[in-house]
Design a protein around this motif. Structure first.
Motif, short mmCIF file in Angstrom:
data_model
loop_
_atom_site.label_atom_id
_atom_site.label_comp_id
_atom_site.label_asym_id
_atom_site.label_seq_id
_atom_site.Cartn_x
_atom_site.Cartn_y
_atom_site.Cartn_z
N ALA A 1 12.89 12.05 5.05
CA ALA A 1 14.04 12.14 5.92
C ALA A 1 13.53 11.96 7.53
O ALA A 1 14.16 11.07 8.18
CB ALA A 1 14.50 13.59 5.97
N PRO A 2 12.31 12.31 7.90
CA PRO A 2 11.83 12.13 9.21
C PRO A 2 11.74 10.54 9.52
O PRO A 2 12.17 10.24 10.60
CB PRO A 2 10.67 12.77 9.42
N VAL B 1 7.18 6.12 1.08
CA VAL B 1 8.49 5.25 1.21
C VAL B 1 8.99 5.01 2.48
O VAL B 1 9.28 3.93 2.97
CB VAL B 1 9.32 5.55 0.10
N GLY B 2 9.32 6.16 3.27
CA GLY B 2 9.78 5.99 4.47
C GLY B 2 8.88 5.35 5.64
O GLY B 2 9.45 4.57 6.42
N CYS B 3 7.72 5.50 5.38
CA CYS B 3 6.59 4.78 6.12
C CYS B 3 6.88 3.16 5.89
O CYS B 3 6.70 2.22 6.60
CB CYS B 3 5.32 5.02 6.12
N ALA B 4 7.14 2.87 4.76
CA ALA B 4 7.22 1.35 4.42
C ALA B 4 8.50 0.90 4.73
O ALA B 4 8.52 -0.19 5.21
CB ALA B 4 7.15 1.35 2.77
N LEU C 1 0.90 -1.16 0.01
CA LEU C 1 -0.04 0.03 -0.02
C LEU C 1 0.98 1.22 0.13
O LEU C 1 0.77 2.19 -0.77
CB LEU C 1 -0.96 0.10 1.26
N CYS C 2 1.69 1.13 0.83
CA CYS C 2 2.61 2.54 0.94
C CYS C 2 3.68 2.57 -0.37
O CYS C 2 3.71 3.91 -1.03
CB CYS C 2 3.77 2.34 1.92
N VAL C 3 3.88 1.56 -1.02
CA VAL C 3 4.69 1.98 -2.39
C VAL C 3 3.72 2.42 -3.46
O VAL C 3 4.16 3.03 -4.21
CB VAL C 3 5.46 0.68 -2.58
N THR C 4 2.61 1.69 -3.37
CA THR C 4 1.66 2.12 -4.45
C THR C 4 1.18 3.55 -4.14
O THR C 4 1.09 3.97 -5.10
CB THR C 4 0.29 1.20 -4.41
N LEU C 5 0.99 4.10 -2.96
CA LEU C 5 0.94 5.46 -2.60
C LEU C 5 1.81 6.34 -3.15
O LEU C 5 1.47 7.26 -4.09
CB LEU C 5 0.52 5.67 -1.23
N ALA C 6 3.16 5.85 -3.16
CA ALA C 6 4.26 6.76 -3.48
C ALA C 6 4.46 6.71 -4.89
O ALA C 6 4.44 7.93 -5.28
CB ALA C 6 5.47 6.12 -3.00
#
Length: 635
Positions: free
Chosen positions: A240-241, A200-203, A170-175
């Motif tokens: 970054a965060p 991507v950072g969340c993933a 899901l995260c990569v698809t959103l990105a």
């Protein structure tokens, strides 16, 4: 107007949504119901480790696992895929799953682990059509992409699982959804570009391999974006965060600021040192591409020819380059075309008569074996397309090439499983691209529904006929017939593209590939749920093991008993599979009972240890108590 049409219109008016949106909502509700019905047992040790981390975080706010008595400290207590941190034993995996799943676990127990992925799956039902529409500008293809994902891929298996693949997909698809808008924009893309980095950072907080998505989106931005350096800057600000948080979490867990560290050497290529050559090559290529974009230089045909000649010379003259290319080609075929060619000598990997290869008892399939319809992509370069679609196809090719690079070079298949789970983030992209080709092809064929229907009937007959009549049965259909289907679909689509003929036959072939994929996906899900249910029953029985005991057993069966004072879990040495007699003697000297999983005794090649006292008469419990005298005689 018929009564039925009037009823549908009334429903649309009352709900304020169209039929398509209503269908998506119904799919979401069915998916949610599946999350409550799915087994909560663990499929692999990885899932047990993720769950242990979430339990520890929910209970104490840290990730440290209590494994028994402080007086006992032997290597076998340092369980597989846990790492030794400054404060004790911790899961090697990123902290995102533990933090996100902890409140679900507190509310719903084991079911909460599953529902986190189920909710991610529900979100994908709405995100994928939007992503496909943005990348290919075709609403019908967007809906076909969703149908492919739901019915003809192995993605659905991981929606009802514990390990966080569905979340990272899901995260990569959103990105990627937000990235596409930034490729063509001159201004006004800062917020979405930051969203790319944040997604991507969340993933990366859930799975370390999604760091490849950061490299992939960076490469696509450098090579294709109108304002590449602005786009990269915004992506960097977004990620970054999350990188800082991952680094601090790993500092607490492992004493390392490496945001993608596992805290120890690990299988699967998580050690960056194992990928030094491709990392350096990607950096050099990226640096060269960046300089070219900055200076506005574009290579002419002479430069391209010269580069090709130099590459061929390098392959002929430099053994290292030739070896690298060979590894890449061999790995690419093994992971996308034929999983039976994978070379893996670890315990549980078994070659069988008839050309089959069992992965811990499962018939693992390469990406194209799971989805033989992928051969439709061979037609993509030959169909008429506008500039937007061509740029989207090129971006997907770049992203996929970067994501697969380390896996191809190491032929890393992801361990125990029925499919190539490491390629899951690519599956929605491939569905979107294939859906566009399929829809465009259907517009060129006089009666596409008939061709697809005939192909589907033929595909079903081929799979069932092989399963019933061929000596290798259904495993052979999954690992042998599937490769021939993939090659057949690819060959027919290449011919249809080059010759411009027999498109209806190619469409029928993809129908066969689609129905085969659906059968294989159903088997993957049913096999996974069966194994989870079996594991759940075994874990319930083992939860009644006595206090003050040492137990050698698979971690995924011990989560109801282990990780509390006086309950010591152990595993044999990861490489030799030998038990540690010193630990067993030390435990028994303290009056502890010792239990060993029968298969671990067999792997240890220990002679039958005299009269065994079974802890339970249930056949589901395969744990036996070792007699001290036999263990002493082993020394």
């Amino acid at each position: 107007m018929s009564v039925r049409m009037q009823d549908r219109g009334a429903i649309a008016v009352l709900t304020g949504i169209d039929r398509c949106s209503l269908a998506l909502v119904l799919l979401a509700l069915f998916t949610l119901a599946g999350g409550f019905l799915a087994s909560t047992g663990y499929f692999t040790v990885d899932e047990a480790i993720y769950a242990a981390g979430a339990r520890a975080f929910a209970a104490s706010g840290n990730f440290v696992i209590d494994n028994g008595l402080p007086a006992l400290d032997f290597p076998d207590q340092h369980l597989w895929f846990f790492a030794e941190g400054p404060e004790g034993l911790v899961p090697q995996y990123p902290v995102g799953q533990a933090i996100a799943a902890a409140p679900f676990y507190a509310l719903l127990g084991e079911r909460g682990f599953i529902l986190l992925n189920t909710l991610a799956g529900i979100a994908m039902i709405f995100v994928l059509p939007r992503m496909a529409a943005k990348w290919f500008g075709d609403e019908r293809a967007a809906l076909v992409a969703l149908a492919l994902l739901l019915g003809a891929t192995f993605w659905i298996e991981f929606v009802f699982a514990l390990w966080p693949h569905a979340v990272t997909v899901l995260c990569v698809t959103l990105a990627l959804t937000w990235l596409r808008a930034g490729l063509d924009a001159e201004t006004g893309f800062a917020r979405k570009a930051c969203g790319v980095g944040a997604a991507v950072g969340c993933a990366m907080l859930f799975r370390a391999d999604t760091a490849l998505a950061l490299v992939g989106v960076g490469a696509v931005a450098v090579l294709l974006a109108r304002r590449p350096f602005r786009l990269l800057t915004c992506i960097g600000l977004g990620v970054a965060p999350f990188l800082a948080f991952a680094a601090l979490a790993n500092l607490v867990k492992f004493g390392s600021l490496n945001p993608v560290s596992y805290g120890q050497a690990a299988d699967g290529g998580t050690d960056l040192g194992a990928h030094l050559v491709p990392v350096v090559a990607l950096l050099l290529v990226g640096l060269g591409a960046g300089v070219a974009r900055l200076t506005g230089w574009r290579p002419g045909w002479r430069v391209c020819v010269a580069g090709g000649v130099l590459a061929v010379l390098a392959l002929l003259i430099v053994p290292e380059a030739r070896g690298l290319a060979t590894r890449y080609v061999v790995g690419a075929w093994a992971l996308t075309g034929d999983a039976t060619t994978i070379v893996d000598t670890r315990f549980g990997m078994t070659s069988l008569p008839g050309g089959l290869f069992a992965f811990n008892g499962l018939w693992k399939k390469a990406l194209g074996q799971s989805m033989p319809w992928l051969g439709i992509l061979a037609l993509a370069p030959f169909l008429p397309a506008d500039r937007h679609v061509r740029r989207s196809q090129l971006a997907i090719a770049i992203f996929a090439a970067i994501w697969t690079l380390p896996f191809f070079l190491r032929s890393w298949h992801g361990g125990m499983g029925s499919n190539m789970r490491y390629f899951l983030p690519l599956v929605p992209l491939l569905c979107a691209m294939a859906a566009k080709v399929l829809v465009d092809l259907c517009r060129l064929v006089p009666d596409p529904v008939r061709a697809l229907r005939l192909g589907a009937i033929g595909g079903a007959a081929a799979v069932l006929g092989w399963a019933l009549l061929h000596p290798t049965g259904m495993p052979g259909a999954e690992q042998i017939l599937s490769t021939w289907l993939l090659l057949g679909v690819t060959g027919l689509f290449l011919y249809a593209g080059l010759a411009g003929r027999h498109r209806a036959l190619a469409l029928a072939a993809v129908g066969a590939g689609l129905v085969a994929s659906t059968i294989f996906a159903y088997r993957d899900v049913s096999q996974s749920q069966w194994m989870r249910a079996q594991g759940e029953r075994t874990a319930v029985e083992l939860a009644h093991l006595p206090d003050n005991a040492l137990v050698y057993a698979p971690t995924r069966f011990l989560t109801g008993w282990a990780f509390r004072p006086g309950h010591v879990a152990a595993l044999p040495d990861y490489h030799s599979h030998r038990l540690d007699p010193a630990l067993i003697r030390a435990a028994q000297a303290r009056g502890m009972r010792v239990f060993v999983w029968s298969e671990m005794l067999a792997e240890d090649r220990t002679p039958p240890p005299g009269p065994l006292r079974h802890w339970s008469g249930s056949r589901a419990v395969a744990v036996e108590e070792i007699v001290p005298e036999r263990l002493t005689a082993q020394q």
